[in-house]
Write a protein that holds these residues in place. Structure first.
Motif, PDB file in Angstrom:
ATOM      1  N   VAL A 156       0.971  -1.144  -0.095  1.00 52.25           N
ATOM      2  CA  VAL A 156       0.011  -0.026   0.117  1.00 52.25           C
ATOM      3  C   VAL A 156       0.825   1.183   0.137  1.00 52.25           C
ATOM      4  CG1 VAL A 156      -1.639   1.313   1.413  1.00 52.25           C
ATOM      5  CG2 VAL A 156      -1.859  -1.246   1.120  1.00 52.25           C
ATOM      6  N   ILE A 157       1.851   1.181   0.854  1.00 57.30           N
ATOM      7  CA  ILE A 157       2.734   2.434   0.598  1.00 57.30           C
ATOM      8  C   ILE A 157       3.480   2.425  -0.849  1.00 57.30           C
ATOM      9  CG2 ILE A 157       5.016   3.068   1.726  1.00 57.30           C
ATOM     10  CD1 ILE A 157       4.461   1.618   4.314  1.00 57.30           C
ATOM     11  N   ALA A 158       3.867   1.350  -1.120  1.00 55.82           N
ATOM     12  CA  ALA A 158       4.442   1.458  -2.520  1.00 55.82           C
ATOM     13  C   ALA A 158       3.357   2.141  -3.524  1.00 55.82           C
ATOM     14  CB  ALA A 158       4.835   0.200  -3.292  1.00 55.82           C
ATOM     15  N   ILE A 159       2.058   1.822  -3.563  1.00 56.21           N
ATOM     16  CA  ILE A 159       1.267   2.307  -4.493  1.00 56.21           C
ATOM     17  C   ILE A 159       0.690   3.833  -3.867  1.00 56.21           C
ATOM     18  CG2 ILE A 159      -1.432   2.347  -5.052  1.00 56.21           C
ATOM     19  CD1 ILE A 159      -1.160  -0.746  -4.601  1.00 56.21           C
ATOM     20  N   TYR A 160       0.616   4.137  -2.789  1.00 52.71           N
ATOM     21  CA  TYR A 160       0.151   5.638  -2.262  1.00 52.71           C
ATOM     22  C   TYR A 160       1.234   6.483  -2.540  1.00 52.71           C
ATOM     23  CZ  TYR A 160      -0.875   9.162   1.033  1.00 52.71           C
ATOM     24  OH  TYR A 160      -1.338  10.368   1.574  1.00 52.71           O
ATOM     25  N   PHE A 161       2.588   6.208  -2.612  1.00 51.27           N
ATOM     26  CA  PHE A 161       3.493   7.340  -2.808  1.00 51.27           C
ATOM     27  C   PHE A 161       3.857   7.269  -4.324  1.00 51.27           C
ATOM     28  CE2 PHE A 161       4.215   7.120   1.890  1.00 51.27           C
ATOM     29  CZ  PHE A 161       4.236   8.495   2.049  1.00 51.27           C
ATOM     30  N   GLY A 162       3.388   6.268  -5.129  1.00 54.51           N
ATOM     31  CA  GLY A 162       3.410   6.239  -6.508  1.00 54.51           C
ATOM     32  C   GLY A 162       4.712   5.723  -6.917  1.00 54.51           C
ATOM     33  N   LEU A 163       5.497   4.845  -5.918  1.00 51.59           N
ATOM     34  CA  LEU A 163       6.544   4.129  -6.211  1.00 51.59           C
ATOM     35  C   LEU A 163       6.280   3.034  -7.269  1.00 51.59           C
ATOM     36  CD1 LEU A 163       8.073   4.029  -2.577  1.00 51.59           C
ATOM     37  CD2 LEU A 163       8.809   5.512  -4.277  1.00 51.59           C
ATOM     38  N   SER A 164       5.185   2.407  -7.211  1.00 52.47           N
ATOM     39  CA  SER A 164       4.853   1.154  -8.066  1.00 52.47           C
ATOM     40  C   SER A 164       4.887   1.946  -9.457  1.00 52.47           C
ATOM     41  CB  SER A 164       3.819   0.490  -7.672  1.00 52.47           C
ATOM     42  OG  SER A 164       2.648   1.542  -7.496  1.00 52.47           O
ATOM     43  N   LYS A 165       4.683   3.101  -9.737  1.00 53.93           N
ATOM     44  CA  LYS A 165       4.686   3.743 -10.956  1.00 53.93           C
ATOM     45  C   LYS A 165       5.934   3.949 -11.607  1.00 53.93           C
ATOM     46  CE  LYS A 165       0.096   4.236 -10.913  1.00 53.93           C
ATOM     47  NZ  LYS A 165       0.237   3.154  -9.804  1.00 53.93           N
ATOM     48  N   GLU A 166       6.694   4.369 -10.684  1.00 53.42           N
ATOM     49  CA  GLU A 166       8.063   4.739 -11.314  1.00 53.42           C
ATOM     50  C   GLU A 166       8.744   3.496 -11.483  1.00 53.42           C
ATOM     51  OE1 GLU A 166       8.806   7.761 -12.134  1.00 53.42           O
ATOM     52  OE2 GLU A 166       6.911   8.367 -11.341  1.00 53.42           O
ATOM     53  N   PHE A 167       8.818   2.435 -10.440  1.00 48.75           N
ATOM     54  CA  PHE A 167       9.561   1.046 -10.573  1.00 48.75           C
ATOM     55  C   PHE A 167       8.504   0.160 -10.204  1.00 48.75           C
ATOM     56  CE2 PHE A 167      11.905   4.640  -8.398  1.00 48.75           C
ATOM     57  CZ  PHE A 167      12.737   4.951  -8.933  1.00 48.75           C
ATOM     58  N   PRO A 168       8.168  -0.629 -11.132  1.00 54.71           N
ATOM     59  CA  PRO A 168       7.081  -1.558 -11.001  1.00 54.71           C
ATOM     60  C   PRO A 168       7.385  -2.619  -9.703  1.00 54.71           C
ATOM     61  CG  PRO A 168       7.083  -1.064 -13.309  1.00 54.71           C
ATOM     62  CD  PRO A 168       8.386  -0.319 -12.578  1.00 54.71           C
ATOM     63  N   LEU A 169       8.708  -2.910  -9.715  1.00 55.50           N
ATOM     64  CA  LEU A 169       9.111  -3.778  -8.714  1.00 55.50           C
ATOM     65  C   LEU A 169       9.129  -3.435  -7.311  1.00 55.50           C
ATOM     66  CD1 LEU A 169      11.844  -6.098 -10.686  1.00 55.50           C
ATOM     67  CD2 LEU A 169       9.250  -6.392 -10.288  1.00 55.50           C
TER      68      LEU A 169
END
Lengths: 285, 332
Positions: free
Chosen positions: B103-116
């Motif tokens: 959830v943290i990865a999605i919330y801060f948009g990290l999963s957009k920049e680095f899918p892994l």
């Protein structure tokens, strides 16, 4: 009118779901409202498009979000609200523009205090968009501006439609495979732009998810990403990062539609039609 | 008493069933592929069928087997370690902390920049939970403390996830978080398999290795110590094993609830109450359950695909209640 449930509000198509446009408020035609408070990002934009900025007392918090609002710049500096009943009453509005969900309590309270409330729906077709624009224009006391706005929108749409080229297949693909089928504004925009929306064949209902297998197997000529994150360029890649999308290379073209152009009903829909019609003209055999 | 042979019999039967169901799952999907296309597509066929089989259905099946095995064996090991039939990875807060990481990865948009980033941070969440649990299980290693710490962690993670949804910058972030939390094997790829597999494998090995110590623990901490079992290190071994196996699978599938609870209970009547004999049957049974459930969600004509985590919860909650009632009868 499309019924909607709480579960749907979880989907990216959020704002397109609202669906009841109430009758124009019964206030006097002479006195134009000068302290308009809008609690919904779609109503915000229509208000900003139709009346002088000075007559708008407050807009919703999302109105300054450039991904959602076409009037993000114009909205800057206008006090924002969170559709809370107390703050709306405190703003002493002479017209409240809202929707049936977020500001329901504020709407009731305003109504009980004698403030006219105009509720807009999301619109499930271009016809709904025209009705919604007309309704807001009348509510803010600018019916002729509304008529002009609709005429300008229709002229742009007609010009877009006049481009040559046959129909091509298309599919809207949002994160998690969410797409829009029959009975949605998106579907009507696609159809109007000369695209054959594949979603109704690939999933049941108006909103839903299309399995990746079927996206690959049906290979739509135009794959439309709903680009909620314009500006962060890697967005598209992250939606399409599944290796199976490789097989669409050479078969499908990609187009990232800025979400703000079709998430809310309004004249900006014409731009969405233009963009898709241009893609069709480019890709059509 | 049930002997070793019943354990091997069960393992053989479960393995055979799992192989059949897993193979069958490859034939079930949304694109209408003929049997011939499925087989050709699976073995190096190019074109659309090849892509669908190799890039969509095969990874989906492998992830189902892998995450099911991880959840099943983790449930069995935790029930043995905590001597509590209601224990499972969810109760220990490990799955919840992995979810929080995602959830943290999605919330801060990290999963957009680095899918892994999503699976990576989810695994960090699981490991952090394991670290906290290990630290809590100090020298006077009370089992109760470990359970309470787990419950507290699970609730903390749930609260922080709710906070993230509360403060989410836009409706799209909320919707992605909700989708992810429902748990699914839908549209995964080999990338996810490669990412999770090493961690799941190490986790499974650690848990399988803990069998003898878990058997000794059934006699109580003191008796186990007198048999030369280090109680504290067993706790840590199991916690780390669960964190790796469950953390890695939650990281790529989202939360698939109740598998770790149900499977050991279904296996126990066949192999008896020795934790060591329960571990492998639970791993295989978990794999079978998840692949079968994931095949079922593709067959249920529910309109939108039923999310796997939702489906297992719908089965799991009544089972949990039944278990509680049964326990109550036994106590009385």
């Amino acid at each position: 009118m499309k019924a909607s449930g709480a579960s749907e509000s979880a989907q990216p198509s959020f704002f397109r779901v609202f669906a009841s446009s109430r009758e124009p408020s019964s206030q006097g035609q002479q006195k134009k409202p000068t302290r308009i408070v809008s609690t919904n990002v779609c109503a915000d934009q229509l208000a900003l498009a139709l009346v002088e900025r000075s007559r708008i007392a407050s807009v919703s918090r999302l109105s300054t979000e450039p991904q959602i609002s076409n009037y993000a710049e114009a909205a800057k500096g206008i006090p924002v609200n969170n559709a809370r009943a107390e703050e709306i009453v405190e703003l002493k509005p002479d017209l409240v523009l809202g929707d049936i969900y977020t500001g329901a309590h504020a709407n009731r309270l305003s109504q009980s205090l004698g403030v006219p409330v105009h509720v807009i729906g999301a619109g499930a077709s271009l016809d709904d968009v025209r009705k919604i624009v007309r309704g807001v224009a009348e509510a803010v006391g600018e019916p002729e501006r509304g008529v002009a706005m609709i005429a300008a929108m229709d002229a742009r749409i007609a010009r877009a439609q006049s481009q040559p080229g046959a129909e091509i297949t298309a599919l809207v693909y949002e994160p998690n495979g969410v797409s829009s089928g029959n009975g949605t504004l998106t579907h009507d925009v696609l159809k109007t732009a000369g695209l054959k929306n594949l979603a109704p064949e690939l999933m049941p209902g108006s909103y839903g998810t299309v399995p990746l297998e079927l996206v690959i197997a049906s290979a739509p000529r135009l794959l439309i990403l709903d680009d909620a994150y314009t500006g962060t360029s890697s967005r598209a890649q992250s939606i399409l990062r599944h290796p199976a999308f490789r097989s669409l290379e050479g078969k499908s073209a990609l187009y990232a539609m800025p979400s703000r152009l079709w998430i809310c009903p309004g004249p900006w829909i014409a731009e969405a039609v233009e963009k898709l019609a241009a893609e069709r003209a480019r890709l059509a055999p | 008493m049930l002997g070793r042979s019943s354990e091997f019999g069960l393992i053989a039967a479960l393995t055979a069933t799992t192989l059949v169901v897993a193979a069958a799952s490859l034939f079930i999907g949304y694109a209408p592929l003929a049997t011939r296309e499925v087989i050709d597509g699976l073995f190096g066929g190019a074109g659309t069928a090849g892509i669908i089989m190799q890039d969509i259905r095969l990874p989906r099946m492998i992830l189902g087997l892998m995450s099911g095995a991880a959840l099943g064996i983790s449930g069995a090991a935790l029930q043995g370690l905590l001597r509590n039939p209601l224990a499972e990875p969810g109760v220990m807060g490990i799955a919840a902390c992995a979810s929080l990481g995602a959830v943290i990865a999605i919330y801060f948009g990290l999963s957009k920049e680095f899918p892994l980033a999503l699976p990576a941070i989810a695994m960090l969440g699981a490991l952090a939970a394991a670290g906290i649990l290990s630290a809590m299980s100090g020298r006077d290693n009370g089992i109760l403390i470990l359970i309470l710490a787990g419950v507290a962690l699970a609730n903390l993670a749930a609260a922080l996830m709710a906070l993230a949804m509360n403060l989410a910058p836009n409706p799209w972030a909320v919707s992605e978080i909700i989708y992810w939390l429902m748990g699914s094997l839908k549209d995964r790829s080999m990338e996810e398999v490669y990412l999770a597999a090493p961690f799941v494998a190490v986790g499974l090995a650690l848990l399988a290795f803990s069998g003898r110590a878990l058997d000794a623990l059934t006699l109580g901490d003191e008796a186990a110590s007198s048999l030369g079992i280090k109680v504290l290190s067993t706790q840590r071994l199991v916690t780390l094993g669960v964190a790796l196996a469950v953390g890695a699978s939650v990281a790529v599938t989202g939360a698939i609830a109740f598998v770790g609870l149900i499977v050991p209970h279904l296996c126990r009547p066949f192999v008896g109450h020795m934790p060591s004999r329960l571990l492998w049957p639970s791993a295989i049974g978990g794999a079978l359950l998840v692949v079968a459930a994931d095949t079922a969600v593709r067959l249920v004509p529910s309109g939108p695909e039923l999310m796997l985590g939702v489906f297992t919860s719908l089965i799991g909650v009544p089972f949990f209640l039944w278990l509680v009632f049964k326990l109550r009868r036994e106590v009385q």
